[in-house]
Design a protein around this motif. Structure first.
Motif, PDB file in Angstrom:
ATOM      1  N   UNK A  74     -48.670  13.953  11.502  1.00  0.00           N
ATOM      2  CA  UNK A  74     -49.835  13.230  11.357  1.00  0.00           C
ATOM      3  C   UNK A  74     -49.540  12.927  13.177  1.00  0.00           C
ATOM      4  N   UNK A  75     -49.062  13.241  13.893  1.00  0.00           N
ATOM      5  CA  UNK A  75     -48.865  12.977  15.134  1.00  0.00           C
ATOM      6  C   UNK A  75     -48.647  14.576  15.445  1.00  0.00           C
ATOM      7  N   UNK A  76     -47.597  15.689  14.447  1.00  0.00           N
ATOM      8  CA  UNK A  76     -47.783  16.992  14.818  1.00  0.00           C
ATOM      9  C   UNK A  76     -49.146  17.325  14.865  1.00  0.00           C
ATOM     10  N   UNK A  77     -50.318  17.014  14.095  1.00  0.00           N
ATOM     11  CA  UNK A  77     -51.694  17.612  14.380  1.00  0.00           C
ATOM     12  C   UNK A  77     -52.208  17.036  15.406  1.00  0.00           C
ATOM     13  N   UNK A  78     -51.046  16.727  16.480  1.00  0.00           N
ATOM     14  CA  UNK A  78     -51.949  16.450  17.579  1.00  0.00           C
ATOM     15  C   UNK A  78     -52.234  17.722  18.922  1.00  0.00           C
ATOM     16  N   UNK A  79     -51.524  18.643  18.755  1.00  0.00           N
ATOM     17  CA  UNK A  79     -51.440  19.882  19.107  1.00  0.00           C
ATOM     18  C   UNK A  79     -52.480  20.845  18.586  1.00  0.00           C
ATOM     19  N   UNK A 110     -55.403  11.134  14.414  1.00  0.00           N
ATOM     20  CA  UNK A 110     -53.909  11.252  14.238  1.00  0.00           C
ATOM     21  C   UNK A 110     -53.246   9.798  14.626  1.00  0.00           C
ATOM     22  N   UNK A 111     -53.206   9.218  15.921  1.00  0.00           N
ATOM     23  CA  UNK A 111     -52.762   8.480  15.953  1.00  0.00           C
ATOM     24  C   UNK A 111     -53.119   6.748  15.426  1.00  0.00           C
ATOM     25  N   UNK A 112     -54.193   6.769  14.982  1.00  0.00           N
ATOM     26  CA  UNK A 112     -54.187   5.645  14.109  1.00  0.00           C
ATOM     27  C   UNK A 112     -54.014   6.156  12.931  1.00  0.00           C
ATOM     28  N   UNK A 113     -54.010   7.036  12.458  1.00  0.00           N
ATOM     29  CA  UNK A 113     -52.842   7.430  11.367  1.00  0.00           C
ATOM     30  C   UNK A 113     -52.117   7.152  10.689  1.00  0.00           C
ATOM     31  N   UNK A 114     -51.044   7.670  12.135  1.00  0.00           N
ATOM     32  CA  UNK A 114     -49.915   7.741  12.120  1.00  0.00           C
ATOM     33  C   UNK A 114     -49.361   6.250  12.283  1.00  0.00           C
TER      34      UNK A 114
END
Length: 446
Positions: free
Chosen positions: A342-347, A61-65
């Protein structure tokens, strides 16, 4: 068309591109829906190497963001990035699981180094020399071969294809024997159902066809008791198990140098092809060339380096960005929107962990279809172009190695052109790469 705020106008030149904030955000949502399957498939794939699922999920998620935000804010293109399909398969099955003594920490180091090389090459003419030197037939064959490789992995993971002493591979039965009676082989049947569902959704132009297919099969699987439901939302998993876990000491041998080269080579042509293809569809090319190309490649390479440090395989531009372009996306605001999502997907890591392998298999098969379409661009009427291209495509799934497919493609291209009296058609760079691969096979083996 609504008037953008001065900040957004300054950052993305929305008026110049004849677009609006609303259009760009909707385009970003569209792109996100078509590519968010990666936050499920990537950790499932890399976790086979022993990597922690939750950590890889966060790294994905973070690398994509990071890639999306740099692409949007620096290069101002509506192109989203995420860990690439094919590259993650090569990382897992060819490098870590296929090479004795190579750990996932060493493989991450190889990805990191390939990203650093990519950064350096982005600022010089070496990239142009490599891209321009590679014959179109081999470029298209590499993409098509990876498509077949993904298909083989999908069918194997779903249990559709199993091993056979007599024929090496065979198709599994649609039933299993239980206490002398036959029962449906549900993983196989659900994988096939998921593929048909995904294709049907795509045919009717339903946005998010891939992720809908994955979640639908997962829901059926959980309802039937075939897999465990872990929930939907939770705290963000720890990144510690994969953060800065690269082992550079393992790169000091010829085999791993070849691995770095493959990571670099595949990402180089995949990135360039996707960038040119998507921007062409968006009408952003100028005289057939891509303005701000160095900035776009810089976004890709920084995301690769950051992803390796976080704990994931190579990040690359996604061809699914074309869906956002079709929805009207013309600027980097589209990519920034994808990055935020993508960051929102972290949860949502529990939802990702609930997905069984046979639910992601249809997505891999579907992606394989689109990658195999590249074979139509091969010059099949010229046997000196068609034969090396065919070998490239065939060797990837048959040797279970993207690297071997690329190597055989280069070597056969040079050899066939030489024997047929057309050595002058072979660029110097191709000769160099072909000889390097031959030396690797001779001294280090396959």
């Amino acid at each position: 068309m609504s008037h953008p705020t001065p900040l957004l106008e300054r950052l993305f030149s929305l008026s110049q591109h004849k677009t609006s904030v609303r259009t760009e955000i909707l385009a970003g949502f569209t792109t996100f829906l078509t590519m968010c399957y990666i936050v499920i498939i990537n950790p499932l794939t890399l976790s086979k190497t022993g990597m922690d699922f939750g950590a890889v999920f966060v790294a994905t998620c973070i690398s994509a963001a990071i890639g999306c935000l740099i692409m949007g804010l620096l290069a101002n293109y509506p192109i989203a990035l995420a860990p690439g399909m094919g590259l993650n398969a090569y990382f897992t099955f060819s490098v870590v699981m296929g090479m004795p003594g190579v750990t996932w920490q060493i493989a991450l180091a190889a990805v990191f180094v390939s990203g650093v090389i990519f950064i350096l090459f982005s600022f010089f003419k070496v990239r142009e020399l490599l891209v321009n030197a590679l014959p179109m037939s081999l470029k298209m064959a590499i993409a098509a071969g990876i498509g077949l490789f993904l298909a083989l992995i999908a069918l194997k993971n779903a249990g559709v294809i199993v091993g056979s002493d007599a024929t090496l591979l065979k198709m599994a039965n649609f039933y299993v024997e239980e206490n002398g009676t036959k029962a449906p082989n549900w993983p196989v049947l659900l994988a096939m159902l998921g593929f048909v569902l995904t294709v049907a959704l795509d045919y009717f132009r339903v946005r998010g066809a891939i992720i809908i297919g994955i979640l639908s099969i997962t829901l059926i699987s959980v309802a039937m008791g075939l897999s465990e439901f872990h929930g939907v939302v939770s705290e963000i998993p720890s990144l510690a198990p994969t953060l800065m876990q690269m082992d550079f000491s393992g790169l000091l041998n010829g085999s791993m140098i070849a691995v770095v080269f493959v990571f670099f080579l595949v990402d180089l042509f995949d990135s360039t092809g996707t960038l040119v293809g998507v921007t062409h569809r968006a009408g952003l090319l100028e005289d057939g060339k891509l303005p701000r190309l160095k900035k776009a490649l810089f976004a890709d390479s920084v995301a690769i380096v950051a992803g390796a440090a976080l704990g994931t395989s190579s990040t690359t531009p996604y061809v699914e960005s074309a869906s956002g372009v079709a929805a009207g996306g013309r600027t980097g605001l589209t990519a920034v929107t994808v990055g935020v999502l993508m960051l929102a997907c972290l949860w949502f890591s529990p939802l990702a962990q609930s997905v069984p392998a046979f639910a992601t298999a249809p997505a891999l098969l579907y992606i394989g279809i689109h990658m195999l379409r590249s074979a139509t661009e091969i010059e099949w009427n010229d046997i000196t172009e068609a034969a090396p291209a065919f070998l490239t495509i065939a060797f990837m799934p048959f040797t279970y190695s993207i690297a071997d497919g690329i190597a055989v493609g280069f070597i056969s291209y040079a050899a066939i052109k030489l024997v047929c009296g057309r050595a002058k058609d072979v660029p110097v760079m191709v000769w160099f790469v072909a000889v390097a691969w031959m030396a690797k096979f001779w001294f280090l083996g396959s």
